[in-house]
Motif scaffolding. Sequence first.
Motif, PDB file in Angstrom:
ATOM      1  N   ALA A  22       0.824  -1.215   0.000  1.00 46.88           N
ATOM      2  CA  ALA A  22       0.000   0.000   0.000  1.00 46.88           C
ATOM      3  C   ALA A  22       0.851   1.254   0.000  1.00 46.88           C
ATOM      4  N   GLU A  70      -2.350   9.613   8.638  1.00 46.72           N
ATOM      5  CA  GLU A  70      -2.077   8.283   8.111  1.00 46.72           C
ATOM      6  C   GLU A  70      -1.103   8.402   6.948  1.00 46.72           C
ATOM      7  N   THR A  72      -0.019   7.125   3.510  1.00 42.71           N
ATOM      8  CA  THR A  72      -0.640   6.397   2.407  1.00 42.71           C
ATOM      9  C   THR A  72       0.323   6.330   1.229  1.00 42.71           C
ATOM     10  N   SER A  73      -0.102   5.669   0.172  1.00 43.29           N
ATOM     11  CA  SER A  73       0.735   5.551  -1.026  1.00 43.29           C
ATOM     12  C   SER A  73       0.958   6.890  -1.702  1.00 43.29           C
TER      13      SER A  73
END
Length: 321
Positions: A22, A70, A72-73
Amino acid sequence: MSDRNATRRGVLKGIGATAAAALGGAALSGTVAAAGPWESVESPTGNTLHDVEFTAAGAYAVAGGGIVLERTSTGWQKVIGGGPTGNGNSLYGADVTDDGTALWFVGASGAIGEYDVESGVLTNHSAPMDVTNNFNDVSVTGSAGEANVYVAGDSGKMYYSFENGASETWDYTTPGSGSAINAVDFHGVRSGHIVDGNKSVFVTDDGSTWDKIGLADANVNFYGVDSDGPDDVWVSGGGGMVFHWNGSEWTPTDTGDAGLRDIEVTDDDSTGYTVGGGGKVYALGGGDWTPDETPAGENLTAVVRGGTDIAVGSGGTILEK
């Protein structure tokens, strides 16, 4: 190595491939330091980031104003904007359950939150026993929904629930003199360590009663603790000091002048990091702590190890390696 750390890090290794896919990176690892230099990455907040943790869904950081980020990609994104109560109370500490699916965080005015990283559901556990003092750190053991929760209070109390923070299950104890408890870390289900503002380190084997194990003549404040076993404890503090407990004696190391706010070392004591003021990062290798070059001069507050090592700090600073 404790049973809990063996289980916990096995889980993290197991989820590492999924998380890495991810994130477009390598699998999580608790044993090998990441290669390459520290790099500064874009942050979606200018608030101080106080803690950072890896979960089954990747890395998360908690910040002032109740913000949770968070990784994330496509970079770091804000997933919570006002904390567990929505009042914007700052978040100071975080930890993740052994299965990696529940992120717990604590902060100002009694804030306690439990965030399911798979469903995105946030549960508010704030103000246990109607306590609205500041909470500085949290450690959780066990699986999501069945966790033991340990919360470090700024008033010198340790709050704990053995039933996942259910409202009627909280209790507390005052391990020391009433000085603020700055950090908590558990290596077993009910076994761990804390450090307080009175230069003291305490140990528990039942999660509720604490005994002092040091630290005489330290002469600095303690800010961070990494509890890897009853005879393997690392403490970071003011004046660039790092202390290691081997079950019979404390060994001090002087890295310089920076106040070291967090420390994380592998269970075999082969590698690790401690971070602090002025963007300082020190890496453990070959038994020695040596400085790592970083691109930021902002104070760093926390560090976590993985396929990508991450340090966070003031002004929304995020460093990755």
